[in-house]
Write a protein that holds these residues in place. Sequence first.
Motif, PDB file in Angstrom:
ATOM      1  N   LEU A  34      -1.942   2.180  -5.051  1.00 11.97           N
ATOM      2  CA  LEU A  34      -1.727   3.572  -4.668  1.00 11.97           C
ATOM      3  C   LEU A  34      -3.029   4.132  -4.092  1.00 11.97           C
ATOM      4  N   VAL A  35      -2.908   4.689  -2.885  1.00  7.90           N
ATOM      5  CA  VAL A  35      -4.079   5.317  -2.263  1.00  7.90           C
ATOM      6  C   VAL A  35      -3.965   6.823  -2.489  1.00  7.90           C
ATOM      7  N   VAL A  36      -4.969   7.406  -3.145  1.00  4.75           N
ATOM      8  CA  VAL A  36      -4.957   8.859  -3.376  1.00  4.75           C
ATOM      9  C   VAL A  36      -6.282   9.489  -2.975  1.00  4.75           C
ATOM     10  N   ASP A  37      -6.172  10.723  -2.545  1.00  3.65           N
ATOM     11  CA  ASP A  37      -7.340  11.477  -2.110  1.00  3.65           C
ATOM     12  C   ASP A  37      -8.132  11.960  -3.329  1.00  3.65           C
ATOM     13  N   GLY A  38      -9.325  11.415  -3.498  1.00  6.66           N
ATOM     14  CA  GLY A  38     -10.153  11.748  -4.651  1.00  6.66           C
ATOM     15  C   GLY A  38     -10.581  13.207  -4.696  1.00  6.66           C
ATOM     16  N   LEU A  39     -10.526  13.874  -3.549  1.00  6.24           N
ATOM     17  CA  LEU A  39     -10.926  15.286  -3.514  1.00  6.24           C
ATOM     18  C   LEU A  39      -9.907  16.193  -4.191  1.00  6.24           C
ATOM     19  N   THR A  40      -8.698  15.669  -4.418  1.00  6.60           N
ATOM     20  CA  THR A  40      -7.652  16.534  -4.964  1.00  6.60           C
ATOM     21  C   THR A  40      -7.674  16.594  -6.499  1.00  6.60           C
ATOM     22  N   GLY A  41      -8.655  15.976  -7.113  1.00 10.34           N
ATOM     23  CA  GLY A  41      -8.865  16.126  -8.560  1.00 10.34           C
ATOM     24  C   GLY A  41      -7.650  15.760  -9.389  1.00 10.34           C
ATOM     25  N   GLN A  42      -7.253  16.685 -10.245  1.00 18.17           N
ATOM     26  CA  GLN A  42      -6.150  16.377 -11.167  1.00 18.17           C
ATOM     27  C   GLN A  42      -4.828  16.123 -10.450  1.00 18.17           C
ATOM     28  N   ASP A  43      -4.661  16.674  -9.241  1.00 20.45           N
ATOM     29  CA  ASP A  43      -3.454  16.391  -8.466  1.00 20.45           C
ATOM     30  C   ASP A  43      -3.326  14.896  -8.193  1.00 20.45           C
ATOM     31  N   ALA A  44      -4.464  14.268  -7.920  1.00 17.15           N
ATOM     32  CA  ALA A  44      -4.471  12.827  -7.639  1.00 17.15           C
ATOM     33  C   ALA A  44      -3.932  12.064  -8.847  1.00 17.15           C
TER      34      ALA A  44
ATOM     35  N   ARG B 156      -7.899   6.552 -15.289  1.00 19.46           N
ATOM     36  CA  ARG B 156      -7.617   5.408 -16.142  1.00 19.46           C
ATOM     37  C   ARG B 156      -7.029   5.860 -17.481  1.00 19.46           C
ATOM     38  N   ALA B 157      -7.625   6.927 -18.031  1.00 23.51           N
ATOM     39  CA  ALA B 157      -7.187   7.380 -19.350  1.00 23.51           C
ATOM     40  C   ALA B 157      -5.772   7.954 -19.303  1.00 23.51           C
ATOM     41  N   VAL B 158      -5.436   8.680 -18.234  1.00 23.79           N
ATOM     42  CA  VAL B 158      -4.119   9.326 -18.167  1.00 23.79           C
ATOM     43  C   VAL B 158      -3.035   8.337 -17.747  1.00 23.79           C
ATOM     44  N   THR B 159      -3.320   7.506 -16.724  1.00 26.63           N
ATOM     45  CA  THR B 159      -2.259   6.650 -16.185  1.00 26.63           C
ATOM     46  C   THR B 159      -2.280   5.241 -16.780  1.00 26.63           C
ATOM     47  N   GLY B 160      -3.405   4.840 -17.349  1.00 22.96           N
ATOM     48  CA  GLY B 160      -3.513   3.470 -17.861  1.00 22.96           C
ATOM     49  C   GLY B 160      -3.698   2.453 -16.744  1.00 22.96           C
ATOM     50  N   LYS B 161      -3.819   2.926 -15.498  1.00 24.79           N
ATOM     51  CA  LYS B 161      -3.977   2.004 -14.366  1.00 24.79           C
ATOM     52  C   LYS B 161      -5.422   2.006 -13.882  1.00 24.79           C
TER      53      LYS B 161
ATOM     54  N   MET C 196       0.858  -1.185   0.000  1.00 23.53           N
ATOM     55  CA  MET C 196       0.000   0.000   0.000  1.00 23.53           C
ATOM     56  C   MET C 196       0.897   1.239   0.000  1.00 23.53           C
ATOM     57  N   VAL C 197       0.759   2.090  -1.006  1.00 18.58           N
ATOM     58  CA  VAL C 197       1.621   3.272  -1.094  1.00 18.58           C
ATOM     59  C   VAL C 197       0.777   4.527  -1.260  1.00 18.58           C
ATOM     60  N   GLY C 198       1.396   5.666  -0.971  1.00 16.58           N
ATOM     61  CA  GLY C 198       0.664   6.922  -1.150  1.00 16.58           C
ATOM     62  C   GLY C 198       1.230   8.017  -0.265  1.00 16.58           C
ATOM     63  N   LEU C 199       0.733   9.204  -0.458  1.00 14.44           N
ATOM     64  CA  LEU C 199       1.187  10.335   0.339  1.00 14.44           C
ATOM     65  C   LEU C 199       0.529  10.304   1.712  1.00 14.44           C
TER      66      LEU C 199
ATOM     67  N   ALA D  15      -0.480   9.810  -9.137  1.00 12.96           N
ATOM     68  CA  ALA D  15      -0.512   8.438  -9.654  1.00 12.96           C
ATOM     69  C   ALA D  15       0.510   8.249 -10.777  1.00 12.96           C
ATOM     70  N   GLU D  16       0.606   9.230 -11.649  1.00  8.52           N
ATOM     71  CA  GLU D  16       1.586   9.135 -12.743  1.00  8.52           C
ATOM     72  C   GLU D  16       2.997   9.033 -12.192  1.00  8.52           C
ATOM     73  N   ASN D  17       3.251   9.854 -11.163  1.00 10.77           N
ATOM     74  CA  ASN D  17       4.566   9.893 -10.540  1.00 10.77           C
ATOM     75  C   ASN D  17       4.941   8.580  -9.868  1.00 10.77           C
ATOM     76  N   PHE D  18       4.025   8.055  -9.065  1.00  8.99           N
ATOM     77  CA  PHE D  18       4.288   6.785  -8.373  1.00  8.99           C
ATOM     78  C   PHE D  18       4.472   5.665  -9.387  1.00  8.99           C
ATOM     79  N   ASP D  19       3.671   5.688 -10.444  1.00 11.46           N
ATOM     80  CA  ASP D  19       3.752   4.608 -11.415  1.00 11.46           C
ATOM     81  C   ASP D  19       5.093   4.634 -12.140  1.00 11.46           C
ATOM     82  N   GLU D  20       5.526   5.836 -12.462  1.00 12.32           N
ATOM     83  CA  GLU D  20       6.798   5.999 -13.149  1.00 12.32           C
ATOM     84  C   GLU D  20       7.954   5.507 -12.269  1.00 12.32           C
ATOM     85  N   LYS D  21       7.894   5.858 -10.984  1.00 15.18           N
ATOM     86  CA  LYS D  21       9.029   5.546 -10.097  1.00 15.18           C
ATOM     87  C   LYS D  21       9.000   4.106  -9.578  1.00 15.18           C
ATOM     88  N   ILE D  22       7.851   3.607  -9.161  1.00 13.09           N
ATOM     89  CA  ILE D  22       7.859   2.264  -8.564  1.00 13.09           C
ATOM     90  C   ILE D  22       6.932   1.262  -9.259  1.00 13.09           C
ATOM     91  N   GLY D  23       6.069   1.760 -10.128  1.00  7.21           N
ATOM     92  CA  GLY D  23       5.132   0.844 -10.807  1.00  7.21           C
ATOM     93  C   GLY D  23       3.982   0.490  -9.879  1.00  7.21           C
TER      94      GLY D  23
END
Length: 298
Positions: free
Chosen positions: A221-231, A265-270, A107-110, A235-243
């Motif tokens: 990856l656990v992300v706060d849905g309230l943060t919109g595009q930041d979330a 889903r469209a931006v990260t493919g995850k 389980m990963v995330g900020l 996700a892109e960042n975590f995926d790039e660094k650790i998958g």
Amino acid sequence: MFENLSERLSGVFERLTKQGALSEEDVKTALREVRVALLEADVSLPVARDFVKAVQEKATGQAVTKSVTPGQQVVKIVHDELRHVLAGDDDAPGELKIDNPPAPILMVGLQGSGKTTTTGKLAKRLKEKHGKRVLMASLDIYRPAAMDQLAVLGAQIGVDTLPIVKGQSAVDIAKRAKQQATMGGYDVYLLDTAGRLHIDDTLMGEVEAVRNVVSPRETLLVVDGLTGQDAVNVAENFDEKIGISGVVLTRMDGDGRGGAALSMRAVTGKPIKFVGLGEKMDALETFEPDRIAGRILG
Ligand code: GDP
């Protein structure tokens, strides 16, 4: 969660379905409004643009505008396209790869994203809905309170937690968890890694070292849905660094505009695998694209 978007879209479609015949211009006008509604819901620009383009291509063919119920046909196309943007071609995004016990889930995330709470919720779900024997371990060596928090949750939901040993590194704890999960006959073990306020190299380096030790079956990856595009950026960042293998969007019970769910889903493919809908231990649902598309379209 999607109230504003849903309201806007139902206005657009009401007008569209009321009309008998539809010209291509009518469809174009409606889709322009759909695009604005998506952007206002904090959907990323390229995703909104591609979405409208895909609908437009399917909706301006002869078959739709000449059909008996053209408005309803357009709504159906929007529904299918929404489902696609939410989940790609995945049929069951909420499924986890947890065969071959003991299956490690990382389980990963900020910090503050809801990671520890989600670890508890997921453990409870695996235990109660899937009949799994679950072990949880906190790798947050920087915040003893976080380790205690997981132990308290474990006691509350009746799931074992790895005994806390002071002075160990995150990798040491991960090794101990793996050993205990194997020896103790657990089906799944969840590793709640440390979060930081921002993505930094130390955090990523540590998660990477843990990943190399346990070879997780799932990295969520656990992300706060309230943060919109930041979330989505996180996700892109975590995926790039650790998958990562999937995303859990928390606080979807809040008054967020929902854009994170639509762009993820469209931006990260995850895939989004679960959504958190409250602070309680059973406030976790699998992500059901059809149901969500239906909810958005009212
Ligand atoms: P962590 O630092 O990422 O481990 O975050 P925590 O798990 O400690 O959660 C931070 C706060 O968010 C806590 O007060 C949780 O109860 C709350 N929280 C977590 N998930 C949700 C959710 O889905 N909805 C709501 N409303 N609150 C949540």
